[in-house]
Design an enzyme around this catalytic site. Structure first.
Site, PDB file in Angstrom:
ATOM      1  N   ASP A 120       0.856  -1.182   0.000  1.00  0.00           N
ATOM      2  CA  ASP A 120       0.000   0.000   0.000  1.00  0.00           C
ATOM      3  C   ASP A 120       0.897   1.237   0.000  1.00  0.00           C
ATOM      4  OD1 ASP A 120      -2.970   0.995   0.488  1.00  0.00           O
ATOM      5  OD2 ASP A 120      -1.782   2.012   2.016  1.00  0.00           O
ATOM      6  N   HIS A 354      -7.107  -6.261  -1.340  1.00  0.00           N
ATOM      7  CA  HIS A 354      -6.044  -5.293  -1.080  1.00  0.00           C
ATOM      8  C   HIS A 354      -5.087  -5.743   0.018  1.00  0.00           C
ATOM      9  CE1 HIS A 354      -4.168  -1.405  -1.333  1.00  0.00           C
ATOM     10  NE2 HIS A 354      -4.284  -1.235  -0.029  1.00  0.00           N
TER      11      HIS A 354
END
Length: 374
Positions: A120, A354
């Site tokens: 991320d 994610h």
């Protein structure tokens, strides 16, 4: 003074402690493996912590590495940063985040790192580490957020289109929208999440759920352009409804009790580690990173490195159900074609969204070890 994360919250073989004097920080770190063995650094993203690496650290340590995951500047039990919205943003700019990581390497007495791994918002930090100091960071693994390269010098180029253009167009859509990164840069964003009506714990449960492979509507596809019409194809947690906070945006997708009980990758006890930390600190530390990006205040110093590429071996790992890979149109291809000259592979792991290293830790560990071996 706050204590390290309690050992009862950690898998066997992982220990928590503090490293003082890291670029003005008292850095909270998780470690696994033997000091003196080849060093691996794992850099988390938002809204996560060093704790997000708990499921891959034991396997990497068992393979012979000294594995270190810090709570980065603005997060968790690391102190020495200012949580005030009106505080100076300069400590949160990318070059200073790289300085934090270099300080951590030096604190462990290492001259080089076998690999730096970033997920991320940790991904661009890892990328800049490898780009600026390839002599220290010998390999780089980027996860969930492709690195598109150094911004070019504006000399001889047409003026950049003002970011407000696309945001005005988003707001003018039949379903008015706004981009989450610019929302995260607003003054109310921290309070919206920290004081969410459903509470921090349930807010994070819904947020983690909706960006995972557990949410059936995550069926990502490439976008064609940075336009309002294309960006509006992104789910609401990336391109939000104009009148909603993030807490309100994800609340309708809060999973039921049965789904929560069935969530093996983030059971309630593990989620309480996150919610406990963010209930204490708020979210502003991580949001400062977004503000550095959206204001463009530090773009000029990054342009000093225009034309530089990542020339150490690189790998990209993401979840097959992660829209984040495509949120910047063309990013994945620019990373492969231009930003990284030794891109070993791109792995999109099935059954992961994610939060790939939490959702599919065995697969991520295997891909990392394969990359390190090669």
């Amino acid at each position: 003074m706050i204590a390290p994360l309690d050992a009862t919250a950690l898998p066997a073989g992982i220990r928590a402690g503090f490293i003082p004097g890291i670029n003005g920080l008292r850095m909270h770190v998780l470690e696994a493996g033997t000091p003196g063995h080849p060093l691996l650094l794992l850099l988390h993203g938002f809204p996560e912590l060093a704790y997000s690496w708990r499921k891959v650290m034991p396997a990497l340590a068992a393979a012979g590495y000294h594995v270190v995951a810090p709570d980065q500047r603005g997060y968790g039990r690391t102190t020495g940063w200012d949580a005030d919205y009106d505080a100076d943003l300069a400590p949160f700019r990318m070059l200073n985040l790289v300085r934090d990581v270099l300080g951590l390497v030096a604190a462990f007495g290492a001259r080089e790192v076998a690999a730096v791994v970033g997920h991320d918002f940790g991904s661009p930090v890892a990328a800049w580490c490898a780009l600026l100091r390839p002599d220290v960071f010998r390999r780089v693994a980027l996860m969930s957020a492709p690195f598109t390269g150094v911004p070019p010098l504006p000399l001889g180029r047409a003026p950049r289109r003002a970011p407000a253009d696309v945001h005005a167009a988003l707001a003018a859509l039949p379903r008015p929208r706004k981009h989450y990164q610019w929302y995260y840069s607003t003054r109310p964003a921290n309070e919206d999440m920290w004081r969410a009506p459903q509470g921090v714990h349930d807010f994070l449960r819904a947020y983690y759920h909706v960006k995972s492979a557990d949410w059936a509507e995550n069926k990502p596809a490439p976008l064609q352009s940075w336009s309002a019409e294309e960006l509006a194809k992104l789910p609401g947690y990336y391109v939000m409804d104009l009148d909603r906070t993030m807490a309100a945006q994800v609340a309708p997708e809060m999973p039921g009790a049965d789904a929560i009980a069935a969530c093996r990758w983030l059971p309630e006890g593990e989620l309480r580690v996150y919610s406990g930390e963010y209930s204490r600190t708020g979210f502003q530390g991580g949001l400062q990173w977004y503000r550095c990006r959206t204001t463009g205040r530090f773009d000029a110093e990054a342009e000093v490195f225009a034309g530089r590429t990542i020339d150490v071996p690189a790998v990209f790992i993401g979840g097959a159900s992660d829209w984040g890979i495509h949120q910047t149109p063309g990013a994945l291809e620019r990373m492969r074609r231009e930003a990284c000259t030794k891109m070993a592979a791109v792995h999109l792991i099935e059954g992961a969204g994610h939060w790939v290293q939490q959702e599919q830790p065995e697969a991520v560990s295997a891909k990392l070890l394969e990359f390190l071996k090669d």
